[in-house]
Design a protein around this motif. Sequence first.
Motif, PDB file in Angstrom:
ATOM      1  N   UNK A  12       0.819  -1.201   0.000  1.00 20.33           N
ATOM      2  CA  UNK A  12       0.000   0.000   0.000  1.00 20.33           C
ATOM      3  C   UNK A  12       0.849   1.244   0.000  1.00 20.33           C
ATOM      4  N   UNK A  13       0.256   2.357   0.490  1.00 17.19           N
ATOM      5  CA  UNK A  13       0.930   3.645   0.463  1.00 17.19           C
ATOM      6  C   UNK A  13       1.656   3.981   1.750  1.00 17.19           C
ATOM      7  N   UNK A  14       1.320   3.319   2.838  1.00 15.88           N
ATOM      8  CA  UNK A  14       1.947   3.669   4.095  1.00 15.88           C
ATOM      9  C   UNK A  14       2.065   2.420   4.950  1.00 15.88           C
ATOM     10  N   UNK A  15       3.098   2.349   5.738  1.00 13.48           N
ATOM     11  CA  UNK A  15       3.335   1.161   6.555  1.00 13.48           C
ATOM     12  C   UNK A  15       3.327   1.546   8.026  1.00 13.48           C
ATOM     13  N   UNK A  16       2.692   0.727   8.836  1.00  8.87           N
ATOM     14  CA  UNK A  16       2.619   0.977  10.267  1.00  8.87           C
ATOM     15  C   UNK A  16       3.647   0.113  10.971  1.00  8.87           C
ATOM     16  N   UNK A  17       4.505   0.732  11.778  1.00 10.21           N
ATOM     17  CA  UNK A  17       5.516  -0.006  12.519  1.00 10.21           C
ATOM     18  C   UNK A  17       4.974  -0.381  13.892  1.00 10.21           C
ATOM     19  N   UNK A  18       5.208  -1.619  14.298  1.00  6.04           N
ATOM     20  CA  UNK A  18       4.683  -2.076  15.580  1.00  6.04           C
ATOM     21  C   UNK A  18       5.716  -1.888  16.675  1.00  6.04           C
ATOM     22  N   UNK A  19       5.260  -1.876  17.903  1.00  5.07           N
ATOM     23  CA  UNK A  19       6.134  -1.873  19.064  1.00  5.07           C
ATOM     24  C   UNK A  19       6.573  -3.310  19.296  1.00  5.07           C
ATOM     25  N   UNK A  20       7.849  -3.587  19.297  1.00  7.68           N
ATOM     26  CA  UNK A  20       8.331  -4.971  19.356  1.00  7.68           C
ATOM     27  C   UNK A  20       7.853  -5.735  20.582  1.00  7.68           C
ATOM     28  N   UNK A  21       7.728  -5.055  21.729  1.00  8.35           N
ATOM     29  CA  UNK A  21       7.364  -5.741  22.968  1.00  8.35           C
ATOM     30  C   UNK A  21       5.903  -5.557  23.350  1.00  8.35           C
ATOM     31  N   UNK A  22       5.113  -5.055  22.435  1.00  4.45           N
ATOM     32  CA  UNK A  22       3.697  -4.829  22.720  1.00  4.45           C
ATOM     33  C   UNK A  22       2.872  -6.023  22.234  1.00  4.45           C
ATOM     34  N   UNK A  23       2.277  -6.778  23.140  1.00  2.69           N
ATOM     35  CA  UNK A  23       1.495  -7.943  22.716  1.00  2.69           C
ATOM     36  C   UNK A  23       0.270  -7.555  21.894  1.00  2.69           C
ATOM     37  N   UNK A  24      -0.303  -6.391  22.174  1.00  2.00           N
ATOM     38  CA  UNK A  24      -1.459  -5.941  21.403  1.00  2.00           C
ATOM     39  C   UNK A  24      -1.109  -5.703  19.950  1.00  2.00           C
ATOM     40  N   UNK A  25       0.085  -5.123  19.684  1.00  2.00           N
ATOM     41  CA  UNK A  25       0.535  -4.898  18.311  1.00  2.00           C
ATOM     42  C   UNK A  25       0.782  -6.221  17.584  1.00  2.00           C
ATOM     43  N   UNK A  26       1.308  -7.205  18.314  1.00  2.00           N
ATOM     44  CA  UNK A  26       1.539  -8.518  17.720  1.00  2.00           C
ATOM     45  C   UNK A  26       0.215  -9.143  17.289  1.00  2.00           C
ATOM     46  N   UNK A  27      -0.796  -9.003  18.138  1.00  2.14           N
ATOM     47  CA  UNK A  27      -2.112  -9.534  17.807  1.00  2.14           C
ATOM     48  C   UNK A  27      -2.701  -8.800  16.608  1.00  2.14           C
ATOM     49  N   UNK A  28      -2.536  -7.457  16.575  1.00  6.72           N
ATOM     50  CA  UNK A  28      -3.042  -6.684  15.442  1.00  6.72           C
ATOM     51  C   UNK A  28      -2.385  -7.119  14.129  1.00  6.72           C
ATOM     52  N   UNK A  29      -1.079  -7.375  14.204  1.00  5.14           N
ATOM     53  CA  UNK A  29      -0.371  -7.826  12.999  1.00  5.14           C
ATOM     54  C   UNK A  29      -0.888  -9.188  12.544  1.00  5.14           C
ATOM     55  N   UNK A  30      -1.112 -10.063  13.499  1.00  7.91           N
ATOM     56  CA  UNK A  30      -1.614 -11.397  13.174  1.00  7.91           C
ATOM     57  C   UNK A  30      -3.003 -11.314  12.546  1.00  7.91           C
TER      58      UNK A  30
END
Length: 498
Positions: A12-30
């Motif tokens: 796409x046009x923009x990429x969202x970087x996750x917080x490496x130690x954030x479990x919520x971000x890991x779930x969002x990525x999944x």
Amino acid sequence: MEEAKEPLISSGDEILLEFPNCPGCVVDRRKEEKRGVPYKELAYIWLVSLCTALPQKSMFPYLYFMIRDFGIAKRVEDIGFYAGFVGSSFMLGRALTSIPWGMAADRYGRRPIILIGILSVAILNMLFGLSSNFWMAVSVRFFLGCFNSLLGSIRAYASEICREEHRALALSVVSTSRGIGLVIGPAIGGFFAQPTEKYPNLFPKNSLFSRFPYFLPCLIISVYAVATFCLCWWIPETLHKHVSKGDFHFKPMASSTGLKEDCADNDSKKEPSSSHGSLFRNRPLMTTIFAYCVFSLQEIAYSEIFSLWAVSDKKYGGLSFSSQDVGTVLAISGLGLLLFQFLVYPQVEKYLGPLVVTRLSAIVSIPLLSSFPYIAMLSGLALHLVINIATILRDALCKVNASYLQVSLITGIFILLNDAVPQHQRGAANGLSMAAMSIFKAIGPAGGGALFSWAQKHQDAAFLPGDQMVFFVLNLVQFVGLILTFKPFLALPERPHR
């Protein structure tokens, strides 16, 4: 050294970087990578929801006999009065602790709170089966309620672990598994209470189960809780835990607006303006909770009254069922509930919406419940056939412990509740709803038991004699709940928070 961040989306046009130690971000990525139905996560939700439901009403088929064996009731008509206090003690304990548990879930995560709740079921429910007197039974149920932190946390968890298009399914799994637990639990209680009398070849008279005739059903549920604890040890955490706002940034590439808003919203929980006090000023939340509480009051009162009514003698307007008969009825209705919730409810909710489903559920349940006193006039095969059909309908239309409808009703309320608040307040909001609901549910068994005892003493009243008054009052409460789903009593959120 600052840890490297990985992209949540790679197109796409923009990429969202996750917080490496954030479990919520890991779930969002999944969730972005796997867009299909999350069967594994739904299985965890189902197991935990069933665990919190099983001990809640498993005692109802044998509670009448347990109170009788304690010898605290001086007359048969008083048994229902004392039975109500045992049921209320659980909800009173949950009312006192639901908000603190919800706040803890928002601070420390959903996973640890869920695991603590499962462990409490394993220990305290087993102790309830070893109760030797009325006050021990009341005390153990009270502490079981205090540590029963599962429902609020698992509802918040279910709304976060799945993608938006699967959220209704996830929340319906909570409702379904609880609904099934609230019929399987009594079935376990009905089939396995007093085993030395029902299965003398397996349980001799001089065994532990002869001294504690209600221990076996409690032991079975505790064993299930231990197994659930082991299986759910690896459930993923969904709460966002961002160290600082400066770690969060975007690069041009993808269109992940929903995820950006979600992470930014969760990161904003560090700001003082997002206080838990604002929950009480959230009118959509508070009006939804109040409507939910009224329906919960009717549901728990019905659950206790139905079991007491079914086992009471026909001369008092009951069905003269044994605890095993009650267990059979509730097990059959549970199967109907399962089929309805997975095959029918998601499609109905999709086209009508949760609020319309809630209203229809309440409307249809009123005439159905009004027929129960007349069912008691039947006998033999006709009685068993009609009461099974009636409870199947009320477990699919009216959810918990007797109705297809209330599964629809409470699932709809869950969705409205989670739409009213952002993620970082969802645990506290569900805790608040659990506290308010538990207060009403603490009133339900005590009030229902007292009303049932009164009805047994007034079989010849000129107006609504005996159990007709009982079911009339239940329908009156249901009607009040129905009125509360209309404006101006119910305020809906302007837009859902994800």
